[in-house]
Design an enzyme around this catalytic site. Sequence first.
Site, mmCIF file in Angstrom:
data_model
loop_
_atom_site.group_PDB
_atom_site.id
_atom_site.type_symbol
_atom_site.label_atom_id
_atom_site.label_comp_id
_atom_site.label_asym_id
_atom_site.label_seq_id
_atom_site.Cartn_x
_atom_site.Cartn_y
_atom_site.Cartn_z
ATOM 1 N N LEU A 21 -18.335 -28.872 14.048
ATOM 2 C CA LEU A 21 -18.507 -28.280 15.385
ATOM 3 C C LEU A 21 -18.784 -26.799 15.410
ATOM 4 O O LEU A 21 -19.318 -26.322 16.391
ATOM 5 C CB LEU A 21 -17.286 -28.646 16.230
ATOM 6 C CG LEU A 21 -17.492 -28.477 17.708
ATOM 7 C CD1 LEU A 21 -18.748 -29.138 18.178
ATOM 8 C CD2 LEU A 21 -16.318 -28.968 18.464
ATOM 9 N N LEU A 158 -20.029 -19.713 21.442
ATOM 10 C CA LEU A 158 -20.695 -20.461 20.378
ATOM 11 C C LEU A 158 -20.081 -21.838 20.204
ATOM 12 O O LEU A 158 -18.857 -21.974 20.154
ATOM 13 C CB LEU A 158 -20.584 -19.690 19.053
ATOM 14 C CG LEU A 158 -20.917 -20.485 17.783
ATOM 15 C CD1 LEU A 158 -22.407 -20.832 17.732
ATOM 16 C CD2 LEU A 158 -20.514 -19.718 16.528
ATOM 17 N N SER A 159 -20.910 -22.861 20.079
ATOM 18 C CA SER A 159 -20.499 -24.196 19.688
ATOM 19 C C SER A 159 -19.450 -24.754 20.640
ATOM 20 O O SER A 159 -19.737 -24.985 21.808
ATOM 21 C CB SER A 159 -20.026 -24.173 18.234
ATOM 22 O OG SER A 159 -19.879 -25.491 17.747
ATOM 23 N N ALA A 160 -18.211 -24.971 20.178
ATOM 24 C CA ALA A 160 -17.162 -25.401 21.103
ATOM 25 C C ALA A 160 -16.975 -24.365 22.203
ATOM 26 O O ALA A 160 -16.705 -24.708 23.359
ATOM 27 C CB ALA A 160 -15.855 -25.620 20.355
ATOM 28 N N ALA A 163 -19.888 -24.971 24.522
ATOM 29 C CA ALA A 163 -19.598 -26.103 25.395
ATOM 30 C C ALA A 163 -18.582 -25.713 26.466
ATOM 31 O O ALA A 163 -18.685 -26.144 27.618
ATOM 32 C CB ALA A 163 -19.078 -27.270 24.566
#
Length: 399
Positions: A21, A158-160, A163
Amino acid sequence: MPRLSWPAGAALTAAALAAVLTAAVTVAGVTITSSPAYAASLTPVSGFGSNPGNLDMYAYRPDAMPSGAPLVVALHGCTQNATDYFTNSGWRKYADLWRFALVLPQQKSANNSSSCFNWFEAGDTARGQGEALSIKQMVDYAANNYGISRSRVYVTGLSAGGAMTAVMLATYPDVFAGGAVIAGIPYRCATSTSSAFSCMNPGVDKTPAQWGDLVRAAYSYTGARPRVAVWHGTADTTVVPANATELRDQWTNVLGVSQTPTSTQSLPGNTSLEIYGDKVRVYRVGGMAHATPVDPGTALEQCGTAGTYYKDTICSSYYIAVNWGLGGSSSPPPSPTASPSTCIRASNYTHVQQGRAHLSMGYVYANGSNQYMGLYNIYTSHGLKQTGPNYWVIADNEC
């Protein structure tokens, strides 16, 4: 908040989720360097609210920050923390330069064994609950104690963390003026750990209306919604690039613009930009894997430190900040592919800030021709004429 757990014998582990992730200048008489020696530091903050998501709060206020300054909330990725993202993403440079505040939420291993924000847990992604409410309480604390402008609050990650940026834009559109999702996932793609992997790779395909309905269901809201930027590497195998397209579909639908770009641009670092009614922007970084795009260096448009989950391509923090108007401009730098014969007179500071010239050792040079323009300040002005893609020449008698 319970730790991530998997059934006995399951092929996927919480550790696997971690692996997949995220993984000298003169301006108005003030001297600024690429690494300012400011007294300000990243500081932990306690007592910022009821904190139902059990997150940690860190804040950064540059020296001499004015009242009514903007606030940027920056969310780290899995296996990272607030200090990591503050140090390497480039946001400190622009907070120091343009005098705005940073809030960096930090996940605890007690909530998620891989230090991922729980963007896939229903209880953490709804308005008034869990981690989403904790982050909103951090914004409230900053507004009440730091004198920041309520109308100039932004979120990125970023990333998680990307999201979770989509979560905050969906659940608190009345709080944020803009957001930038880096290598992230559309809002409510997943509502459990088991469905999170499908969202990451191969991705989930929905119609724009289906994605938009998920956002509209998060909070009944009729006011102006935040602008959205999406950044994604075309070689990302962790969160596949299809997610950038699904995010585009979600937010163009929510913001009421077509899924066909109104214009496109070519930017440094093999980056393409698609603009959708100036409400949604999609930056696709050619050949970049799962990471925050950075561009180490001393020029104004350079930032960050290359490393794990930080790839040397283009300084995303600079382009995000300029697009949000944090550097004194409400629009991003002009396209390097703008029409030739454009002629603009401005200060050296403005030419650099808006992408027509660049900085080297405190002096300014025109992009393309590399003609010497003098000191980097607001007092020295030149006319610059564009004669080709990202090629500018001094034209003091014409502009």
